[in-house]
Structures are given as structure tokens and as C-alpha cells.
Design a protein around this motif. Structure first.
Motif, PDB file in Angstrom:
ATOM      1  N   HIS C 270      -4.272  25.280 -18.566  1.00  0.00           N
ATOM      2  CA  HIS C 270      -3.501  24.625 -19.625  1.00  0.00           C
ATOM      3  C   HIS C 270      -2.004  24.661 -19.380  1.00  0.00           C
ATOM      4  O   HIS C 270      -1.225  24.684 -20.312  1.00  0.00           O
ATOM      5  N   GLN C 271      -1.639  24.730 -18.138  1.00  0.00           N
ATOM      6  CA  GLN C 271      -0.229  24.602 -17.792  1.00  0.00           C
ATOM      7  C   GLN C 271       0.026  23.151 -17.407  1.00  0.00           C
ATOM      8  O   GLN C 271      -0.859  22.473 -16.885  1.00  0.00           O
ATOM      9  N   LEU C 272       1.226  22.705 -17.672  1.00  0.00           N
ATOM     10  CA  LEU C 272       1.581  21.338 -17.312  1.00  0.00           C
ATOM     11  C   LEU C 272       1.597  21.227 -15.788  1.00  0.00           C
ATOM     12  O   LEU C 272       2.383  21.892 -15.114  1.00  0.00           O
ATOM     13  N   ALA C 273       0.721  20.423 -15.237  1.00  0.00           N
ATOM     14  CA  ALA C 273       0.639  20.303 -13.786  1.00  0.00           C
ATOM     15  C   ALA C 273       1.262  18.990 -13.311  1.00  0.00           C
ATOM     16  O   ALA C 273       1.856  18.930 -12.233  1.00  0.00           O
ATOM     17  N   VAL C 274       1.100  17.939 -14.103  1.00  0.00           N
ATOM     18  CA  VAL C 274       1.732  16.667 -13.775  1.00  0.00           C
ATOM     19  C   VAL C 274       2.700  16.371 -14.912  1.00  0.00           C
ATOM     20  O   VAL C 274       2.307  16.291 -16.074  1.00  0.00           O
ATOM     21  N   ASP C 275       3.950  16.230 -14.542  1.00  0.00           N
ATOM     22  CA  ASP C 275       5.000  16.264 -15.552  1.00  0.00           C
ATOM     23  C   ASP C 275       5.755  14.939 -15.572  1.00  0.00           C
ATOM     24  O   ASP C 275       6.778  14.772 -14.898  1.00  0.00           O
ATOM     25  N   GLY C 276       5.205  13.979 -16.274  1.00  0.00           N
ATOM     26  CA  GLY C 276       5.911  12.717 -16.453  1.00  0.00           C
ATOM     27  C   GLY C 276       6.040  11.904 -15.172  1.00  0.00           C
ATOM     28  O   GLY C 276       7.122  11.457 -14.808  1.00  0.00           O
ATOM     29  N   VAL C 277       4.910  11.706 -14.512  1.00  0.00           N
ATOM     30  CA  VAL C 277       4.948  10.995 -13.230  1.00  0.00           C
ATOM     31  C   VAL C 277       4.767   9.488 -13.442  1.00  0.00           C
ATOM     32  O   VAL C 277       3.927   9.071 -14.244  1.00  0.00           O
ATOM     33  N   SER C 278       5.575   8.699 -12.747  1.00  0.00           N
ATOM     34  CA  SER C 278       5.435   7.251 -12.775  1.00  0.00           C
ATOM     35  C   SER C 278       5.511   6.716 -11.350  1.00  0.00           C
ATOM     36  O   SER C 278       6.363   7.161 -10.576  1.00  0.00           O
ATOM     37  N   PHE C 279       4.636   5.804 -11.034  1.00  0.00           N
ATOM     38  CA  PHE C 279       4.723   5.095  -9.747  1.00  0.00           C
ATOM     39  C   PHE C 279       3.761   3.922  -9.757  1.00  0.00           C
ATOM     40  O   PHE C 279       2.966   3.767 -10.700  1.00  0.00           O
ATOM     41  N   GLU C 280       3.869   3.086  -8.718  1.00  0.00           N
ATOM     42  CA  GLU C 280       2.970   1.943  -8.608  1.00  0.00           C
ATOM     43  C   GLU C 280       2.435   1.862  -7.188  1.00  0.00           C
ATOM     44  O   GLU C 280       3.074   2.327  -6.263  1.00  0.00           O
ATOM     45  N   VAL C 281       1.269   1.290  -7.058  1.00  0.00           N
ATOM     46  CA  VAL C 281       0.737   1.015  -5.722  1.00  0.00           C
ATOM     47  C   VAL C 281       0.332  -0.455  -5.681  1.00  0.00           C
ATOM     48  O   VAL C 281      -0.312  -0.956  -6.601  1.00  0.00           O
ATOM     49  N   MET C 282       0.774  -1.129  -4.616  1.00  0.00           N
ATOM     50  CA  MET C 282       0.518  -2.563  -4.487  1.00  0.00           C
ATOM     51  C   MET C 282      -0.671  -2.832  -3.570  1.00  0.00           C
ATOM     52  O   MET C 282      -1.057  -1.993  -2.758  1.00  0.00           O
ATOM     53  N   GLU C 283      -1.192  -4.014  -3.702  1.00  0.00           N
ATOM     54  CA  GLU C 283      -2.197  -4.497  -2.739  1.00  0.00           C
ATOM     55  C   GLU C 283      -1.640  -4.358  -1.334  1.00  0.00           C
ATOM     56  O   GLU C 283      -0.475  -4.658  -1.098  1.00  0.00           O
ATOM     57  N   GLY C 284      -2.485  -3.959  -0.428  1.00  0.00           N
ATOM     58  CA  GLY C 284      -2.094  -3.991   0.980  1.00  0.00           C
ATOM     59  C   GLY C 284      -1.016  -3.007   1.380  1.00  0.00           C
ATOM     60  O   GLY C 284      -0.332  -3.214   2.372  1.00  0.00           O
ATOM     61  N   GLU C 285      -0.838  -1.946   0.623  1.00  0.00           N
ATOM     62  CA  GLU C 285       0.105  -0.912   1.078  1.00  0.00           C
ATOM     63  C   GLU C 285      -0.506   0.460   0.886  1.00  0.00           C
ATOM     64  O   GLU C 285      -1.421   0.658   0.076  1.00  0.00           O
ATOM     65  N   VAL C 286       0.038   1.404   1.660  1.00  0.00           N
ATOM     66  CA  VAL C 286      -0.365   2.797   1.508  1.00  0.00           C
ATOM     67  C   VAL C 286       0.794   3.537   0.882  1.00  0.00           C
ATOM     68  O   VAL C 286       1.892   3.565   1.443  1.00  0.00           O
ATOM     69  N   LEU C 287       0.564   4.093  -0.303  1.00  0.00           N
ATOM     70  CA  LEU C 287       1.556   4.984  -0.873  1.00  0.00           C
ATOM     71  C   LEU C 287       1.097   6.402  -0.586  1.00  0.00           C
ATOM     72  O   LEU C 287       0.032   6.829  -1.018  1.00  0.00           O
ATOM     73  N   GLY C 288       1.901   7.109   0.190  1.00  0.00           N
ATOM     74  CA  GLY C 288       1.540   8.479   0.526  1.00  0.00           C
ATOM     75  C   GLY C 288       2.224   9.446  -0.426  1.00  0.00           C
ATOM     76  O   GLY C 288       3.417   9.317  -0.671  1.00  0.00           O
ATOM     77  N   ILE C 289       1.439  10.363  -0.977  1.00  0.00           N
ATOM     78  CA  ILE C 289       2.056  11.394  -1.811  1.00  0.00           C
ATOM     79  C   ILE C 289       2.068  12.682  -1.010  1.00  0.00           C
ATOM     80  O   ILE C 289       1.022  13.275  -0.719  1.00  0.00           O
TER      81      ILE C 289
END
Lengths: 431, 386, 506
Positions: C270-289
Motif C-alpha cells: 500500500h505504498q505509492l509505487a506509481v506516482d502520477g505517471v503520464s506518457f503515450e505510445v504510438m503505432e509503430g514505435e517502441v517506448l522503452g521504460i
């Protein structure tokens, strides 16, 4: 390099022993193992477990026999001879009591004497009668295992099934058998299903472990039946805790004349075994339940509704156990009396384990234990050996089936090729 | 070669064993030679329990003498209920009757334990096939199965312990007991012995064979109060409303202990548990506290539960062994008839056990009163059930 | 001087398999000897023989010039051989001291455990080799890297001179790997000798003195870091030319497929692990985290795939708001998921390969008709995918648990890639895989991208992120600290961001 410290307990890697092995055998594809060898492997352990269990049972028989000690005090050879005689007498009585005397069967067939044939086949049919509740109960526990649930509550579900079946069996009158029999039988299933649903629901909604809850529900079922039998369900003309006798129209059809008690329940049990097999292995629902049982994380990942599977699994397991209870009331006893089952539900766990949670295995294990239980009466009659010895044999068999390493060590068998035991065990705890 | 030697040895051994086995077998065969002595030999046991006992002991000795070629020995066979043979209750007591009959009449006795309700029918048939002469069944659980078997095997003699049929079956002898008569005496004795003015009883499950004890006990106490103008209180049972304390089972000694302790805490100093082995837990509780007595039921606990003999005041005896033996004897003598035998105070079927070690503590006056009351009960002058 | 350890002609046969085929290996004192090979090459079997878990069918083991027989791990330890397994053998609720004592308890009079003496010795060992382990800490509170050091201390405590480390870096973060390498160096400086089992080429080149490469149970080469480079080693391991660099065209991003907005997710505690994350992923691309393990990536992926509820924020997939939908709803929207823990989440190991290939489509046509599973269709599908995805399995009915890690991953990839998908969420897709499998999976991912699938790649392997991504997002303590085009950044820059160091001009 000198090292005084000896034998530090660096055991083999916990799970990696099989992993390592898997790693090693996986790359160059080995020859496809023959299906038959696999089946042979699957049967070898239970068969040897039964054999060893009987062997150890024989030791107990001998050690608890006064005549053995008497003979032993004369000379060890006399003792051994006596031991041999005791065991042979006991186990031949067990065999004849369970299967019947081959001689009588043959002579009855040759003489075409139906009455003699009935007498000769009576032991065999009694074994089937005894096996019937075990089949239902074993299927119940096995289905639970397949869904990753440990249904210790079969006993309580059997009671509930019996209560429901008895009630519908005696209280509804004027129905033709064609309707009354299925109705009462389904009532039994419903009673058990209800009793299985409760722990399933509790587990799914609150995470409460089904082992604890089913044990508790067992007690509630026992006391509930005590209450009902001394109150609402008590036979009107009686002060004893026995229900009224069920209507003739609710009695499961018997196939032969007296004394053979073999009844429709046995056929239903076989049918249910087939149905459970088909459901588990051939339908998408079975696939779903088995996936949850084998790896609920992966099942969840794959989009399966895990809580629903738990509820469903327990409910179906309960229904099967309830049928065991209904079967006894409708097929054999024709009434419900206090303490009518002592341990079907618990024996069912042994049967499911021995049958490797496979319906076919369950049927075979149930037939075996039905035969042993039935034969034990003759053994007791012939030799005075208490029926409890069969419980001991059964306990040994269970130990050996649950811990196949013992059997493998005794008989120097090769370990299983794909670590299948581990999979079996992993479906135990239920989480 | 070795095989031959082994067989030879084996034969010798078997021969030795057979001879050895003959020795003890000789005693019972000898016993029936003077069967006339048998009934008199057991003076405290009123063996004329059967409804009519025209002593015709001529048949058995006539058949017995050529015992060298074992003839059809009379077989008495008992089917237990699911409690098993060693339930320290009616199965055990009935079997004691069979054993007594074996010792006295030189007959053969066998028993089969039932593990499930489904076993009853099977075991009854097994005994019929075995050639038993009389089959003893025990308890109401076998009621239906015995009735069914009596129709299937009209020539077989049955006797069922603690159960009776109405109307009677021609070949089943039901054995029932007026336990309330003996329990009445126990209640009276308890009321006379209590120091706290409170005595207690409780049952396993509320069924007639249990509550009959509690009724008698409570009425006995009431009678004492009437006679003496005392106000001894009975905890755990009210005969008027038929409500009271029950453990809900016949197994848990722990339940018996807990209930016993709470009765003691409430001030009771004499407790009569009517719950089979559960009562042993109560005895343990009494022993733990050391300031109370228990009253045993069914058998004389002074003998059957010797661990607690120092705290057993007395026991309410239900002598199922005597009625069982009586049934066997009647069957042997050809006087067997279906019906009901009632074990009463009068015929010794029920009774109050001796006080044993507590004897010196019981006032002679109380003992005398108990005897008078017993006579009154037998005479039908004191009602012992509500 | 005789070598510390010599293996001569070790041969081990399993039914149908020659796991070790006359393997020779010589370990010199004070050296790190890397044993390199793909999964299933026979490394682990060899080491288990050395450690007494298996008996060789042929061959000899020599320690310090004397031949020894190793019948059990205790024999091995008596000869000064110790092993750190890939899966640690520690009891989490015990302290370090208690774990070290386990099986070798020092007992004072009266059966009382002498924790003090042991703790002192641990402290001394810890200082001597710069291990920095607190003897009184509970193992469950320690990070994985430190737990590994506890395992090493166990061996040193038992005075082992030859340490076998089985894939020690597989479970570690990049920083922990750095530290491990330092520790290994310090161990050999103090005269210990190490056999280092791995399939990670870089580590081998960085630290090993000697390299032995085995393939299919045979030694296929012995070399040194000076003589060999990555490509040569990879070729030796795999037995063919391997492309370590991912060959790809620049991505051609199209429509937006995944939009994550202000997402907040709690972890199991119950700890905040993801804290207000925003991003987008488009067709035909690799978004690496990119990010060090435990910075919220796992929870982020679980939230997107429906396995974990988010507390606030939005997840939109192709214009459909799928926030807190069930995994099935999300799957049916055309999302594929290669899970982080393939054995726990991705596969039902006791089930046959064929069943695992329909794990999330089993209820659909053609696999199910009414409620009845269509065995022939399932088998057909399996055989096709086994062929298409080159899954090395004895058959479609072989249990998934019997496959090697790489092939298990291929089963998942085959299942997820074979249905029409718009978004692929791949979490640690090559963790623990051998070079050949890594290459294969990478190729498949890029292929999928080129077909227009949007790909969200989460990895702690910086090389993987750098090699596959079109854009790189770095996650640190639950937040995305930066998103940047892959061509515009260097490995070092990303590495710094991963460590939480934000520089003005990235």
C-alpha cells in the motif's frame, strides 16, 4: 585446505534439482516417451503403495496375534510358520470377502443356478456398493485439487447431501420414481453444493482458507444433523434420532434380487466420473478451472476470473460429495440416522490422492478401497482381526502415495521424468 | 529337500498348536455337562430375565457330550453399531453378556463391528451365512436393519439391545430398561449425600435412552426433598420441561470436562454425566477440583474406569449383559420368543452399584432408605418417570 | 605448482541426453574462470557434479594435485569447494548469523548456540573481503545483492577456497553487478579461486582470467578476454554467427495507441509505487521504460494490463478508457502482455505447450465450440506456432515446465504475437535468456513494431532499452523523470537518470 567442520547442511538446491534436470534434457529433444510408459509409471507407484501397505498391514496382523507369540515362544521357525498361516488365512478371507470365491462363481455359472450365482457374486457386488460413495467423495476431493483447493469438507458436504436427500425422499409423496429419484438425488447434490459454496465464497471474497472453513463446516453439519434428527426430521413414531424411511419411489433402483444391494448409484457414480473427466479436460470451463488450480497467477494474467473459479470449484466439489451422501441414503440405508457416515469424506481425500486427482484413478482407487473395506468383514469373521487393520493399510497407502520417494527408494524406481510430483503437490495449499 | 524339512516342521508345529489349542477348549466343553448348576451358580444375577423361563436345560447337555467331533456349536453373534465393540457403553456391555454366556454355556461368540450405517445389513447377512444361532444387535441405529433382517430370515433369532418394536416381531427379542428406576435411587442417594445442596446431571444428545436417566435422577432428588423437606437443586435437567444441558456428542471428553467444571463452579458437588466416554472428562474435572463426586452410568465405573474410582460415588447400572445373556440362554434352551424383555430393578436388569470406597461415608440410614425405596419402586408405589 | 582444481574428461549421461561429454577444465589459484554457455549447454550439470549432487559416469576430479571423489555436497565442502546457487538457500526470517550457522552450528555447553563467536567471525570475513554484511540483520530485510553476499560468506565461513558462482548476476541490478565484480576481484586477490558460470558476455570479458565455452555438453573453446571479443564468444556459444546489435530502421510512429495520464498505483504494501505517471505510445514505435528494478515499473505494467487497480489517473487504449478494466477486457482490446515473471504469470508449467498457447484465447473460436474444447484445432494451432516461432520442444503436448527458459519465453511470445494486437507490453522480455534467444526475441519485437504495433518495453537492461527503443522514458521512484528520443541520448545519460541524478542539459 583442512576443514574440521564436517557435514554442513548444504542440501541440494531446493527446486533447482528438477530445474537443472529439465534444463539438461530440454535442448536436444529426447525421443517422445511412449504413452504407455507414462501410464505404467502412473500406476506403478499406487500399485506398489498398496502392495507395501498390505505387507505392513500383515506385519501388524501378525504382531497383534496372540497365537503368533505363542508359536514364537516354541521356536522362531514355528513363529514364522504361524505368522505365514495367519496372514494367508486373513488375506484369503479378505480376498474372498471382497471378490467372492472363484470356485463358487464358476460352479454357479456351470450349473446355471441363479440363486447360487447371486450368492457367489454377492461379495463382489457388495464391494461395488461400498465403493460407490468413495467414487463420489473421491471425485469431490479430486476436483477440488484440480482447482487448487483442498476440500477437507467432503464429510460435512456428505452429511448435508444426506440430509437434503432424505428430506426430499420421505417428505414428497405421490411422485413416480422416474421423477422422484432424480429429484432426491439432485437434492443431495444441492445440499452438498450449498455446503461447498460457503467456504468457496468465503475464500474468494475474504481469502479465508478453505481448509479451516471446511473443517468448521463439518462440525456444523454434524450438529445440524443431530439437531434435525432429534427434532424436525425425527421419525414421528420414534424417540430415536432416525429420520422417516424414504418413499419407495425415491429408492435407487436395485438391479438384482436380494441379497444383492448393487443399485443405480453405482452407475451414476461411474457416469459422474466420466462427466467430471469430460468437464475438466474437454470443456473450456474445465480448462479455466484447471488453469486457476495449476497457476492462479497465470490464470489471472490470462484474463480468468480467479474468485469465480474458487467458488465454482468448491461448489462443484460440494455437489459431488453431496451425491455421496444422497447415494447412501437413497441406495442403501433408506433413512438418515445419527452418525450415518463415519469417515467417507476423509477416506475420500486418500482416494483422490491415490487416484492422482484423475477421475479414472479415483474410480480405481475407490474400487480398491471399497473391496478392502468389504473384504475386511469376512476377514474379521474368519480370523477375528479387527476391521481397523484396513484403516491402517489405507493410512500406509496414503503415506506412500503422498510421499512416493519412499516407494521409489524401497523398490529402486527411477525418479519421474518431468517432476510431476511437484506439480501435484503445488496444487495442494490452494494459494 | 529343505522344503520337505520345512513342511515337516510346519506340520509338527501345527500339530502342537492344535493340541495346545485343545487344552483350553476342553474346559468349556466340560462346563455344560453340569448345566443345572449354571443358573444357580450366579446368585446375584437374576438369570430368569426372559419373559417365561421354564427351566428345561435338558437339550443342551444331550447334544454336547460327543464334543470330540465338534458338532454345531451354538453361536451367539453380535453386530455392533458404529460405536464399535470397545465403546465402554452398550456395545461393550452387551458383548460382556455374550462373553459371560461363552464362559458359562461353552458356546461360541463372535462379533462384527460396523463402520458405516451401510454395514448393518451386510453384517447381519454375514452372520446368517456364518450359521449363527442368535444375532444380538445393539442400539436404535440397528433398529431398521434388524427389523428388515428378521423378515428376510424368519428362522433366525434376533435380540436387540436398548430397542423394542411395537408391534413385536416374532423372532426379535427387544431389550429395554427402566433405567429411571435405578437413576431415581441415584438421585435420592445424591440428594442425601450433597453438602452444597446442589447436584447436577447432563446428557450427550437429547434422546430417550439418555434423558430417561436424567428424569429418574431428578425425580429421585425431588422425592428426597419431599420426604426430608430439603431443597436440593438439580442442575442440568428439568424433567417438567424436558430441557437441560447436553454436550451434543458422545465423544468429546473435553466437553465433559468443561461442563463438569462449570457445574462445580455453580456449586454442584455430585454430577451424573449421561454421555458415554464424555463422562470420563467430567470425572477428570471432579478429580481436578477434588471436592465433588461423580455418579457413573451403564456400568459400574468403579470397575470400568478405575482411574477415577476414588471419586465415584456409585453408578446407575444398566445390565445389558444380563439381558443379553438371558436372551442367549433362552435361545439355547428353545424358549426364545419374540417380544420385549424389560430390565427392571426387580429383575436386576437395572440397579444401583455398590458405594465401594465411599461406603463408609454413606450413612446407614440413607442406605436403609434406599432399600425401602427400591422395594417401593418395585412394588409400583413410587413413580420414577414424569 | 598444481592447479587448484582440475576436471578431467567428465562425462554425464541422462536418459537420451549426453549432458557432459568429456569435459576438461583447469582452475588456477587466484583466478576467475568463466564457464560460458547457453542455457542447457551443460554448465549446471558440470557444476553439480563438482558439488556432489550428481555422480559423473566418467572422469576425474583433482583438487590441489590430489584426486578426490565427491559423493555429496559435504564432500565438496570438505575439499574446499563451495557453491552459490542461482536460487539462494537462505531462511528469510533468520539473521545472517543464524543462516551462516545453519547446518554447522557452533554450540556452547548445554546446547546453546554460540551466536557471538559466529557473528564475530562473520564480521571479520566481511571486513577482510569488503562484503559489508551486518551479521545481525534479518535476511528478509536485505536486498538481493546483499543476500548473495551472505551466501558467499557462508562459503568463506566454511573455509572454501574454490567458489562456484552460478549465474550470480542474473538476479542483480546493474549497480549490484558492479559491486559483485568488485567483491570477486577482492576474493581472488586474497587467494580464493572462482568458477563463474554465466551467459553474459560483457561480464565475462570484464572479469574473467580464463574462459571455457561449452555447447551441447562439449567444450567448444578455451580462451581469455584478451584473445576474444563479444561476437566471437557469442558465436562459440551459439554455434553460429550472432547479431548482438539489433538491426532496425528508425520507427515510423503513427496514431496514438496507449495513453497513460496522471496514473497513481499502490504496491502490495500500500505504498505509492506509481506516482502520477503520464506518457503515450504510438503505432509503430517502441517506448522503452528504463529504470532500476523496483522503481514502480512492475506496478505500472500491472495497472496497464489490468492486474492491479490504479487509485487515480486514466489509461486509454485506442480511444477506449480501460482504466481498471479486467485483464480479459484489456486483452480483448488487442493488448498483448509479455509478463516480467514468465514462470509465475506467463505460463501454467504443468500444462502442455499447446494449452499454454491458448491460455487467454481458449474460450474463443476456433478453440472452443459451445463449451467444448476443440482438441484438433488446439493442436493444429500449437504445431503451427511451434513451427512459426521455432519453439524447441519434443512436441505440442510436452509440459511447458519441461522447456528451457528461452523456449518458455518463445511460447509466451508466440501466444501473444500470434493474435491481432495493437499494443504490446513487454516486461523484461529477455531476462535470464541466452544470447540466441535474446537475439530472437529482439528481432520479433522489432518485426512487430514494423507491422505497426505500439510497443511498451520495460527493462532493467540498459543495453536492451538502448538497442530497441525509439523513445526512452526513465522511471525513478515512481515517476517518469524524462522521456527522450533514443538517438539523442547516450547510455551514460540514461544511466545517470536511472540513478536519480537529473542534469540540466541531458
Amino acid at each position: 585446505m583442512t576443514n574440521e567442520k564436517s557435514n554442513p547442511k548444504e542440501g541440494p538446491p531446493k527446486q533447482s534439482a528438477s530445474e537443472i534436470f529439465l534444463e539438461e534434457i530440454s535442448k536436444p529433444p529426447p525421443k517422445q516417451r511412449s504413452r504407455w510408459r507414462g501410464i505404467g509409471q502412473a500406476i506403478a507407484i499406487p500399485a506398489l503403495a498398496v502392495f507395501t501397505g498390505l505387507l505392513l498391514g500383515a506385519v501388524f496382523i501378525v504382531l497383534t496375534s496372540e497365537s503368533f507369540y505363542a508359536a514364537w515362544s516354541i521356536s522362531p521357525i514355528a513363529g514364522l510358520k504361524e505368522a505365514w498361516d495367519i496372514v494367508v488365512t486373513a488375506y484369503s478371507a479378505l480376498f474372498v470377502g471382497a471378490i467372492g470365491s472363484p470356485k463358487e462363481i464358476i460352479s454357479a455359472i456351470i450349473n446355471l443356478d441363479p440363486e447360487a450365482l447371486r450368492e457367489a457374486l454377492y461379495p463382489l457386488t457388495e464391494s461395488l456398493v461400498a465403493a460407490t460413495p468413495y467414487i463420489f467423495g473421491g471425485l469431490s476431493v479430486a476436483l477440488g485439487f484440480r482447482v487448487g483447493l483442498f476440500n477437507i469438507g467432503a464429510e460435512g458436504q456428505i452429511f448435508m447431501g444426506a440430509i437434503f436427500a432424505a428430506f426430499v425422499g420421505y417428505s414428497i409423496t405421490g411422485l413416480p420414481a422416474l421423477i422422484h429419484i432424480p429429484l432426491t438425488f439432485l437434492a443431495g447434490a444441492l445440499g452438498g453444493a450449498f455446503w461447498g459454496f460457503i467456504p468457496g465464497w468465503l475464500k474468494a471474497k475474504t481469502g479465508a482458507h478453505e481448509v479451516i472453513n471446511t473443517i468448521m463446516l463439518n462440525y456444523i453439519a454434524f450438529r445440524l444433523s443431530d439437531y434435525l434428527l432429534t427434532g424436525p426430521m425425527q421419525r414421528p413414531d420414534s424417540f430415536n434420532p432416525v429420520s422417516p424411511t424414504i418413499m419407495d419411489s425415491a429408492k435407487l433402483t436395485r438391479f438384482f434380487d436380494d441379497p444383492i444391494r448393487l443399485h443405480l448409484g453405482f452407475i451414476i457414480a461411474l457416469g459422474m466420473a466420466w462427466l467430471v473427466w469430460w468437464f475438466l479436460f474437454k470443456t473450456e470451463w474445465g480448462f479455466y478451472l484447471r488453469s486457476v488450480g495449476a497457476n492462479l497467477h497465470a490464470a489471472r494474467y490470462a484474463g480468468m476470473n480467479v474468485p469465480l473459479a474458487i467458488i465454482l470449484g468448491m461448489t462443484l466439489a460440494g455437489a459431488l460429495a453431496g451425491m455421496a451422501g444422497g447415494n447412501e441414503v437413497l441406495g442403501v440405508n433408506y433413512n438418515l440416522a445419527m452418525a450415518f457416515s463415519s469417515g467417507y469424506g476423509f477416506d475420500s481425500i486418500a482416494i483422490a490422492l491415490m487416484g492422482k486427482s484423475h477421475p479414472l484413478g479415483v474410480v480405481l482407487a475407490a474400487l480398491l478401497f471399497g473391496a478392502l473395506r468389504n473384504g475386511a468383514t469376512s476377514m474379521m469373521l474368519a480370523t477375528g482381526i479387527p476391521i481397523d487393520i484396513i484403516s491402517i493399510v489405507q493410512a500406509f497407502v496414503l503415506v506412500f502415495v503422498a510421499a512416493p520417494a519412499i516407494i521409489r527408494t524401497i523398490y529402486r524406481l527411477k525418479p519421474p521424468p518431468e517432476g510431476e510430483e511437484g506439480i501435484m503437490v503445488s496444487s495442494w495449499g490452494g494459494d | 529337500m529343505t522344503k520337505k524339512l520345512f513342511s515337516l516342521l510346519a506340520i509338527l508345529i501345527v500339530a502342537a498348536m492344535v493340541l495346545g489349542a485343545c487344552a483350553p477348549a476342553a474346559t468349556p466343553t466340560a462346563a455344560p455337562v453340569e448345566p443345572t448348576a449354571v443358573p444357580t451358580e450366579a446368585p446375584p444375577e437374576p438369570t430368569e430375565v426372559p419373559t417365561e423361563v421354564p427351566p428345561e436345560p435338558t437339550e443342551p447337555p444331550a447334544t454336547e457330550p460327543p464334543a470330540t467331533e465338534p458338532p454345531a456349536v451354538f453361536k451367539a453373534c453380535q453386530v455392533t453399531d458404529t460405536g464399535g465393540i470397545d465403546d465402554k457403553s452398550f456395545n461393550a456391555t452387551a458383548w460382556k453378556g455374550v462373553e459371560e454366556a461363552m464362559a458359562e454355556f461353552g458356546i461360541e461368540g463372535k462379533y462384527l463391528e460396523s463402520q458405516q450405517q451401510t454395514d448393518y445389513e451386510k453384517n447381519l447377512k454375514a452372520f446368517v451365512d456364518e450359521g449363527c444361532n442368535i444375532i444380538i444387535t445393539v442400539g436404535f441405529l440397528l433398529g431398521d436393519a434388524t427389523a428388515a433382517a428378521s423378515t428376510t430370515y424368519p428362522d433366525m433369532m434376533f435380540s436387540i439391545v436398548d430397542y423394542a418394536y411395537d408391534p413385536v416381531l416374532p423372532n426379535v427379542l427387544g431389550q429395554v430398561f427402566t433405567t429411571d428406576e435405578a437413576a431415581f435411587l441415584a438421585g435420592y442417594a445424591a440428594a442425601g449425600m450433597t453438602k452444597t445442596g446442589k447436584v447436577a446431571t447432563f446428557g450427550g444428545i437429547q434422546i430417550p435412552t439418555v434423558t430417561v436417566f436424567m428424569d429418574g435422577f431428578a425425580l429421585g432428588v425431588q422425592y428426597y426433598n419431599q420426604q426430608k423437606g430439603t431443597a436440593v437443586e438439580v442442575l442440568g435437567w428439568d424433567p417438567a420441561t424436558q430441557t437441560g444441558s447436553f454436550t451434543g456428542n458422545f465423544e468429546s471428553k473435553e466437553d465433559g470436562r468443561t461442563l463438569g467444571l462449570s457445574f462445580i463452579d455453580e456449586g454442584a458437588d455430585i454430577i451424573m454425566p449421561v454421555a458415554g466416554p464424555v463422562g470420563e472428562g467430567t470425572a477428570a474435572a471432579v478429580k481436578e477440583r477434588g471436592n465433588a463426586w461423580v455418579i457413573g452410568v451403564d456400568a459400574d465405573w468403579y470397575e470400568t474406569v478405575p482411574d477415577y474410582k476414588d471419586i465415584v460415588l456409585t453408578s446407575v447400572l444398566k445390565n445389558m449383559n444380563i439381558t443379553t445373556k438371558g436372551a442367549i440362554q433362552a435361545a439355547m434352551e428353545g424358549t426364545f420368543a419374540g417380544g420385549v424383555i424389560v430390565g427392571t430393578l426387580e429383575n436386576g436388569g437395572v440397579g444401583l452399584a455398590p458405594f465401594h470406597d465411599a461406603d463408609s461415608l454413606v450413612p446407614a440410614e440413607l442406605k436403609a432408605e434406599l432399600e425401602t425405596i427400591a422395594a417401593e419402586i418395585i412394588a409400583g408405589n413410587i413413580p420414577t418417570s414424569p | 605448482m598444481a592447479p587448484v582444481l582440475e576436471l578431467k574428461g567428465i562425462t554425464k549421461r541422462f536418459p537420451g541426453v549426453l549432458a557432459n561429454d568429456h569435459i576438461d577444465l583447469t582452475l588456477e589459484e587466484g583466478q576467475i574462470h568463466a564457464l560460458l554457455g547457453e542455457n542447457g549447454a551443460g554448465k549446471t550439470t558440470l557444476m553439480n557434479i563438482l558439488y556432489g549432487l550428481y555422480q559423473p559416469d566418467e572422469g576425474e576430479i583433482w583438487v590441489q594435485g590430489k584426486q578426490i571423489k565427491v559423493h555429496s555436497p559435504s564432500d565438496a565442502i570438505a575439499s574446499g569447494i563451495g557453491m552459490v546457487h542461482q536460487h539462494f538457500m537462505l531462511i528469510p526470517v533468520f539473521t545472517v548469523t543464524e543462516n551462516v550457522m545453519l547446518g554447522d552450528e557452533d554450540v556452547r555447553a548445554g546446547g546453546i548456540l554460540d551466536r557471538k563467536t559466529v557473528a564475530a567471525k562473520i564480521r571479520q570475513i566481511s571486513e577482510q573481503y569488503n562484503l559489508q554484511v551486518d551479521p545481525d540483520a534479518y535476511v528478509e530485510d536485505l536486498p538481493v545483492g546483499v543476500q548473495q553476499r551472505v551466501e558467499i560468506i557462508k562459503l568463506l565461513y566454511r573455509e572454501a577456497d574454490i567458489l562456484i558462482l552460478d549465474e550470480p548476476s542474473a538476479v542483480l541490478t546493474p549497480q549490484e553487478v558492479e559491486e559483485l565484480i568488485k567483491i570477486m576481484r577482492s576474493l581472488v586477490e586474497k587467494g580464493k579461486s572462482i568458477i563463474f558460470i554465466t551467459h553474459k558476455l560483457k561480464e565475462v570479458l570484464e572479469i574473467a582470467d580464463q574462459i571455457t565455452v561449452i555447447r551441447r555438453g562439449k567444450v567448444v573453446g578455451a580462451t581469455t578476454p584478451q584473445e576474444a571479443d563479444q561476437n566471437q564468444l557469442a558465436e562459440m556459444m551459439v554455434g553460429r554467427q550472432v547479431d548482438l546489435e539489433v538491426d532496425k530502421e528508425p520507427g515510423r510512429p503513427g496514431q496514438r495507441v496507449l495513453e497513460v495520464k496522471d496514473l497513481m498505483v499502490l504496491d502490495d504494501r500500500h505504498q505509492l509505487a506509481v506516482d502520477g505517471v503520464s506518457f503515450e505510445v504510438m503505432e509503430g514505435e517502441v517506448l522503452g521504460i528504463a529504470g532500476v528494478q523496483g522503481n514502480g515499473q512492475t506496478e505500472l505494467v500491472e495497472a496497464i494490463t489490468g492486474l492491479r487497480l490504479s487509485t487515480s489517473g486514466k489509461i486509454v487504449i485506442t480511444d477506449e478508457d480501460l482504466t481498471n478494466s479486467t485483464p480479459r477486457q484489456i486483452t480483448e482490446q488487442g493488448v498483448a502482455h509479455v509478463p516480467e515473471d514468465r514462470q509465475k504469470d506467463g505460463l501454467v508449467l504443468p500444462f502442455p505447450v499447446a494449452d499454454n498457447l491458448i491460455l487467454n484465447t481458449y474460450y474463443q473460436a476456433p478453440f472452443s465450440k459451445g463449451v467444448v474444447l476443440q482438441a484438433d484445432k488446439i493442436l493444429e494451432n500449437a504445431n503451427q506456432l511451434i513451427k512459426d516461432f521455432d519453439i524447441r520442444t519434443p512436441g505440442a503436448m510436452t509440459k511447458a515446465g519441461a522447456l528451457s527458459g528461452g523456449n518458455q519465453q518463445k511460447v509466451i511470445v508466440a501466444r501473444e504475437f500470434s493474435r491481432p494486437i495493437k499494443l504490446l507490453v513487454a516486461s523484461q522480455p529477455t531476462r535470464g535468456l541466452d544470447v540466441g534467444s535474446i537475439e530472437y526475441i529482439h528481432r520479433r519485437i522489432i518485426e512487430k513494431r514494423d507491422q505497426g504495433t505500439a510497443i511498451l518495453l520495460v527493462s532493467t537492461e540498459l543495453d536492451e532499452i538502448m538497442g530497441l527503443s525509439d523513445r526512452i522514458a526513465v522511471m525513478y521512484r515512481g515517476k517518469i523523470v524524462d522521456v527522450m528520443p533514443a538517438q539523442a541520448v547516450t547510455k551514460e545519460q540514461v544511466g545517470l537518470l536511472m540513478a536519480g541524478i537529473t542534469q540540466p542539459a541531458a
